[in-house]
Scaffold this motif. Sequence first.
Motif, PDB file in Angstrom:
ATOM      1  N   THR A  51       0.846  -1.195   0.000  1.00 50.60           N
ATOM      2  CA  THR A  51       0.000   0.000   0.000  1.00 50.60           C
ATOM      3  C   THR A  51       0.881   1.243   0.000  1.00 50.60           C
ATOM      4  N   LEU A  52       0.652   2.126  -0.984  1.00 53.75           N
ATOM      5  CA  LEU A  52       1.409   3.371  -1.093  1.00 53.75           C
ATOM      6  C   LEU A  52       0.446   4.553  -0.973  1.00 53.75           C
ATOM      7  N   TYR A  53       0.927   5.616  -0.347  1.00 54.77           N
ATOM      8  CA  TYR A  53       0.097   6.788  -0.109  1.00 54.77           C
ATOM      9  C   TYR A  53       0.613   7.998  -0.884  1.00 54.77           C
ATOM     10  N   ASN A  54      -0.327   8.843  -1.277  1.00 52.60           N
ATOM     11  CA  ASN A  54      -0.042  10.152  -1.888  1.00 52.60           C
ATOM     12  C   ASN A  54       0.796  10.051  -3.164  1.00 52.60           C
ATOM     13  N   LEU A  55       0.437   9.120  -4.044  1.00 50.79           N
ATOM     14  CA  LEU A  55       1.075   9.051  -5.356  1.00 50.79           C
ATOM     15  C   LEU A  55       0.384  10.021  -6.304  1.00 50.79           C
ATOM     16  N   THR A  56       1.139  10.556  -7.248  1.00 51.70           N
ATOM     17  CA  THR A  56       0.529  11.351  -8.305  1.00 51.70           C
ATOM     18  C   THR A  56      -0.115  10.406  -9.314  1.00 51.70           C
ATOM     19  N   LYS A  57      -0.896  10.940 -10.228  1.00 53.23           N
ATOM     20  CA  LYS A  57      -1.542  10.111 -11.247  1.00 53.23           C
ATOM     21  C   LYS A  57      -0.494   9.401 -12.099  1.00 53.23           C
ATOM     22  N   SER A 107      -4.481   6.636  -1.604  1.00 51.21           N
ATOM     23  CA  SER A 107      -3.740   5.387  -1.443  1.00 51.21           C
ATOM     24  C   SER A 107      -4.132   4.387  -2.513  1.00 51.21           C
ATOM     25  N   ILE A 108      -3.216   3.475  -2.817  1.00 48.11           N
ATOM     26  CA  ILE A 108      -3.506   2.351  -3.696  1.00 48.11           C
ATOM     27  C   ILE A 108      -2.897   1.099  -3.084  1.00 48.11           C
ATOM     28  N   GLN A 109      -3.473  -0.044  -3.416  1.00 45.88           N
ATOM     29  CA  GLN A 109      -2.929  -1.320  -2.937  1.00 45.88           C
ATOM     30  C   GLN A 109      -2.556  -2.170  -4.130  1.00 45.88           C
ATOM     31  N   ILE A 110      -1.322  -2.693  -4.117  1.00 43.63           N
ATOM     32  CA  ILE A 110      -0.812  -3.544  -5.193  1.00 43.63           C
ATOM     33  C   ILE A 110      -0.608  -4.941  -4.618  1.00 43.63           C
ATOM     34  N   ASN A 111      -1.102  -5.958  -5.313  1.00 41.75           N
ATOM     35  CA  ASN A 111      -0.924  -7.342  -4.900  1.00 41.75           C
ATOM     36  C   ASN A 111       0.051  -8.030  -5.864  1.00 41.75           C
ATOM     37  N   PHE A 112       1.090  -8.646  -5.332  1.00 36.23           N
ATOM     38  CA  PHE A 112       2.067  -9.315  -6.183  1.00 36.23           C
ATOM     39  C   PHE A 112       2.572 -10.575  -5.491  1.00 36.23           C
ATOM     40  N   ASN A 113       3.019 -11.567  -6.304  1.00 36.90           N
ATOM     41  CA  ASN A 113       3.483 -12.818  -5.717  1.00 36.90           C
ATOM     42  C   ASN A 113       4.963 -12.723  -5.353  1.00 36.90           C
ATOM     43  N   HIS A 114       5.501 -13.807  -4.779  1.00 34.47           N
ATOM     44  CA  HIS A 114       6.880 -13.786  -4.290  1.00 34.47           C
ATOM     45  C   HIS A 114       7.909 -13.940  -5.399  1.00 34.47           C
ATOM     46  N   PHE A 115       7.510 -14.452  -6.562  1.00 33.31           N
ATOM     47  CA  PHE A 115       8.486 -14.781  -7.584  1.00 33.31           C
ATOM     48  C   PHE A 115       8.077 -14.182  -8.922  1.00 33.31           C
ATOM     49  N   ALA A 169     -15.796  -7.538  -3.284  1.00 32.68           N
ATOM     50  CA  ALA A 169     -17.082  -7.220  -2.661  1.00 32.68           C
ATOM     51  C   ALA A 169     -17.030  -5.923  -1.863  1.00 32.68           C
ATOM     52  N   HIS A 170     -15.827  -5.435  -1.576  1.00 33.76           N
ATOM     53  CA  HIS A 170     -15.663  -4.194  -0.796  1.00 33.76           C
ATOM     54  C   HIS A 170     -14.697  -3.251  -1.521  1.00 33.76           C
ATOM     55  N   PRO A 171     -15.067  -2.758  -2.701  1.00 36.19           N
ATOM     56  CA  PRO A 171     -14.157  -1.904  -3.486  1.00 36.19           C
ATOM     57  C   PRO A 171     -13.818  -0.579  -2.811  1.00 36.19           C
ATOM     58  N   LYS A 172     -14.640  -0.147  -1.851  1.00 35.04           N
ATOM     59  CA  LYS A 172     -14.411   1.138  -1.183  1.00 35.04           C
ATOM     60  C   LYS A 172     -13.771   0.957   0.193  1.00 35.04           C
ATOM     61  N   HIS A 176      -6.855   0.736   5.976  1.00 34.63           N
ATOM     62  CA  HIS A 176      -6.898   0.162   7.325  1.00 34.63           C
ATOM     63  C   HIS A 176      -7.759  -1.096   7.347  1.00 34.63           C
ATOM     64  N   GLU A 177      -8.919  -1.029   6.700  1.00 33.32           N
ATOM     65  CA  GLU A 177      -9.818  -2.186   6.652  1.00 33.32           C
ATOM     66  C   GLU A 177      -9.180  -3.336   5.874  1.00 33.32           C
ATOM     67  N   ARG A 178      -8.498  -3.006   4.767  1.00 35.80           N
ATOM     68  CA  ARG A 178      -7.836  -4.050   3.986  1.00 35.80           C
ATOM     69  C   ARG A 178      -6.710  -4.695   4.788  1.00 35.80           C
ATOM     70  N   GLY A 179      -5.947  -3.854   5.511  1.00 36.09           N
ATOM     71  CA  GLY A 179      -4.861  -4.375   6.325  1.00 36.09           C
ATOM     72  C   GLY A 179      -5.375  -5.277   7.441  1.00 36.09           C
ATOM     73  N   ARG A 180      -6.489  -4.869   8.068  1.00 35.38           N
ATOM     74  CA  ARG A 180      -7.078  -5.676   9.142  1.00 35.38           C
ATOM     75  C   ARG A 180      -7.564  -7.022   8.611  1.00 35.38           C
ATOM     76  N   LYS A 181      -8.166  -6.993   7.415  1.00 36.99           N
ATOM     77  CA  LYS A 181      -8.650  -8.235   6.815  1.00 36.99           C
ATOM     78  C   LYS A 181      -7.477  -9.146   6.466  1.00 36.99           C
ATOM     79  N   GLN A 182      -6.391  -8.566   5.960  1.00 39.27           N
ATOM     80  CA  GLN A 182      -5.211  -9.378   5.646  1.00 39.27           C
ATOM     81  C   GLN A 182      -4.627 -10.010   6.899  1.00 39.27           C
ATOM     82  N   LYS A 183      -4.633  -9.278   8.011  1.00 41.36           N
ATOM     83  CA  LYS A 183      -4.120  -9.819   9.261  1.00 41.36           C
ATOM     84  C   LYS A 183      -4.966 -11.008   9.710  1.00 41.36           C
ATOM     85  N   GLU A 184      -6.290 -10.932   9.468  1.00 42.65           N
ATOM     86  CA  GLU A 184      -7.169 -12.050   9.823  1.00 42.65           C
ATOM     87  C   GLU A 184      -6.795 -13.295   9.027  1.00 42.65           C
TER      88      GLU A 184
END
Length: 214
Positions: A51-57, A107-115, A169-172, A176-184
């Motif tokens: 998750t990165l914050y305050n990126l320009t377009k 903010s934006i969230q990027i999902n990527f694998n280990h390899f 199901a939760h695009p908005k 914080h909510e995404r991070g909490r869900k990932q911790k679960e």
Amino acid sequence: MNFVHRYLRVYVKWSGHQKHFLSWDKAPNNRSIEMTSPFTTGVNPDMNSLTLYNLTKDEFNYFQKGRQVAITAGFYNSDASAKNGGLITTGTIKSMTPMSLDGVDRSIQINFNHFPDISEDVIKVKKVTKVRVAVKASARKKAGTVSVSDLISAYSKAKTVEYKKWLAAHPKATSHERGRKQKEFTKARKKYNSTIRKKHSKKTKTKKGSGPLC
């Protein structure tokens, strides 16, 4: 020499190009970057979340599906003339969320694998002659047994799919909510891993102790 400034650097690479983003306690690079990186010993790559914050377009557009991401972290000394750190993880971008607004922070969230993703690479294989080999029934039974790593890998993959469905199901959802869900999900993975390894260890000890008595 004292290393007193923590840093995290994100690299994104594509077609001979490379951009990087630095996060530490000195302006103008004091933006926040958050990373979640689960790890198992299964054969399937785990999914990281960045998750990165305050990126320009324009900066947001650097992150596209299929591009490579690498993350390094460590410490700088007091005047930033030396550092002590290394590579944390690297992989291929699989998906990302649209840029969202959390209060005053974009903010934006990027999902990527280990390899690096090699699933679409063409692999040339030489033609070989089939050879029939006799296999004992006991060996066939052992070969058909599902290993602990396979079970853990399958569970981790199922949780990754479950997390993606939750994101859809939760695009908005906020970061914080995404991070909490990932911790679960991470907690559930760890609990399952611990349980399945204990069962395997107990079963192995039982087999070893079931021999004839002297």
